[in-house]
Design an enzyme around this catalytic site. Sequence first.
Site, short mmCIF file in Angstrom:
data_model
loop_
_atom_site.label_atom_id
_atom_site.label_comp_id
_atom_site.label_asym_id
_atom_site.label_seq_id
_atom_site.Cartn_x
_atom_site.Cartn_y
_atom_site.Cartn_z
N MET A 163 12.56 24.27 2.33
CA MET A 163 11.77 23.45 1.40
C MET A 163 12.65 22.68 0.42
O MET A 163 12.40 21.50 0.15
CB MET A 163 10.79 24.34 0.62
CG MET A 163 9.79 23.52 -0.18
SD MET A 163 8.76 24.53 -1.25
CE MET A 163 7.75 25.42 -0.10
N ARG A 223 -10.77 -0.84 14.17
CA ARG A 223 -10.75 -0.17 12.87
C ARG A 223 -11.58 -0.95 11.86
O ARG A 223 -11.40 -0.83 10.66
CB ARG A 223 -9.29 -0.03 12.42
CG ARG A 223 -9.01 1.03 11.40
CD ARG A 223 -7.52 1.16 11.11
NE ARG A 223 -6.94 -0.02 10.46
CZ ARG A 223 -5.70 -0.09 10.01
NH1 ARG A 223 -4.89 0.95 10.13
NH2 ARG A 223 -5.24 -1.18 9.43
N LYS A 261 0.83 -1.21 0.00
CA LYS A 261 0.00 0.00 0.00
C LYS A 261 0.87 1.26 0.00
O LYS A 261 2.07 1.19 0.30
CB LYS A 261 -0.93 -0.01 1.22
CG LYS A 261 -0.18 0.00 2.54
CD LYS A 261 -1.09 -0.32 3.72
CE LYS A 261 -0.31 -0.33 5.02
NZ LYS A 261 -1.09 -0.87 6.14
N TYR A 298 16.47 29.91 7.85
CA TYR A 298 15.37 30.66 8.44
C TYR A 298 15.47 30.62 9.95
O TYR A 298 15.79 29.58 10.52
CB TYR A 298 14.02 30.09 8.00
CG TYR A 298 13.78 30.23 6.52
CD1 TYR A 298 13.65 31.48 5.93
CD2 TYR A 298 13.68 29.11 5.70
CE1 TYR A 298 13.43 31.62 4.56
CE2 TYR A 298 13.46 29.22 4.34
CZ TYR A 298 13.34 30.48 3.77
OH TYR A 298 13.13 30.61 2.43
C1 LIG Z 1 -0.33 -1.77 6.84
C2 LIG Z 1 -0.82 -3.06 7.36
C3 LIG Z 1 0.07 -4.14 7.58
C4 LIG Z 1 1.59 -4.00 7.48
O1 LIG Z 1 2.08 -3.43 8.69
P1 LIG Z 1 3.63 -3.28 8.97
O2 LIG Z 1 3.70 -2.82 10.38
O3 LIG Z 1 4.15 -2.25 8.02
O4 LIG Z 1 4.25 -4.60 8.77
C5 LIG Z 1 -0.48 -5.37 7.92
N1 LIG Z 1 -1.81 -5.51 8.07
C6 LIG Z 1 -2.68 -4.50 7.89
C7 LIG Z 1 -4.13 -4.73 8.07
C8 LIG Z 1 -2.21 -3.24 7.56
O5 LIG Z 1 -3.08 -2.23 7.39
#
Ligand SMILES: *Cc1c(COP(=O)(O)O)cnc(C)c1O
Length: 365
Positions: free
Chosen positions: A306, A133, A37, A258
Amino acid sequence: MTESPPRAWAEIDLAALQDNLRVAREQSGQEVMAVIKAGAYGHGLKRVSQVLDRENLPFLGVANAGEARQLFEAGIQTRPYILGATLPAEREEIATRGWTPCLCSFEEMAHFNQLGKISPIEAHLALDTGMGRGGFLPHQLGAALEKLATSPGIKLTGVGSHLPVADEDPEFTRSQFALFDSLVESIPRAPGPFHVHLSNSAGLLAFKSRTTTMVRPGLLLYGLSPITRYQEILKPVMSLKSRVSVVNDLPKGHGVSYGRSLLTRDTKAAVLGLGYGDGYPRALSGKGTQVLLNGALCPLLGRVTMDQIIVDVTELPDCQPGDEAELFGPHLLVSDLATKAGTIPWEVLTQITPRVTRVYRCRVI
Ligand SMILES: *Cc1c(COP(=O)(O)O)cnc(C)c1O
């Protein structure tokens, strides 16, 4: 005319990614759903997925239908798994393309059952064992299974849950594993492959389950451990780099950047062509941050701007424009930078902006 090279770039070591996947397999002894992701945690969804696609994995974990579509458009064969509840408007595409959702509510279940009337949709059941969640609470599992028994449009091919504190609270996490294992053991199985999964990176490194068949690492694949003692078995995949544009000799008492941080000695100050516009956190200003330049660790001077940062190269008399610096990578862990910046490595990696050119390095065959 030759095209100018980028001022800031990220070297992505695809061989290290493969090595870290091997660690995930060896540590868990299970199948791996590689979590890709958020553009493979900033490493580039397409190139990372192309490497993982050759690894015979059951799933690639994505956050939403848009990311699953990017895999489809890149010709990736490994099945996308949607990590989390789906939006109503995403479900038709998910069903049509054969992506795997996890069912988090009765509402989702009813909708997918309807979409799967002609050809059943393979889906996993999400259990909420502490993350809050999404997913069925333990007391809802019975009702969820009853509903599924009368939902011919859904073929249940797995069950999963998620760990909120695997890198912070071993005691709670152990109780979560026990709860998950007992819930899974109460689920009647149809014949055929059934995926049982709970662990993220921290979970797979430090905990064992008697029911799981698959793990879901993200951070670990990119070479960073959420639990410090396992860092040595991993190889950071991304190195953030930039170059010196100018070296200035500044007198004691002169201001830098800055806010005018005042120099406490005569200083040779090198300017690097990267800043928070590239995702180098501004919060690193004034925190004793260092960069690696010509083999030496050089302190950051003043605030991150930046597009540019200024570092103290007084101890590097030969430093000159064009010299290459590592901002993080194998020698400077993202995890340590994140701590200095008051954040976590997941956030630092995913904040590296598109202006940073990703340069891929593969193992020479
Ligand atoms: C993002 C995610 C993971 C991976 O988590 P890491 O800590 O990066 O290994 C696994 N399961 C779910 C449901 C996630 O949202």
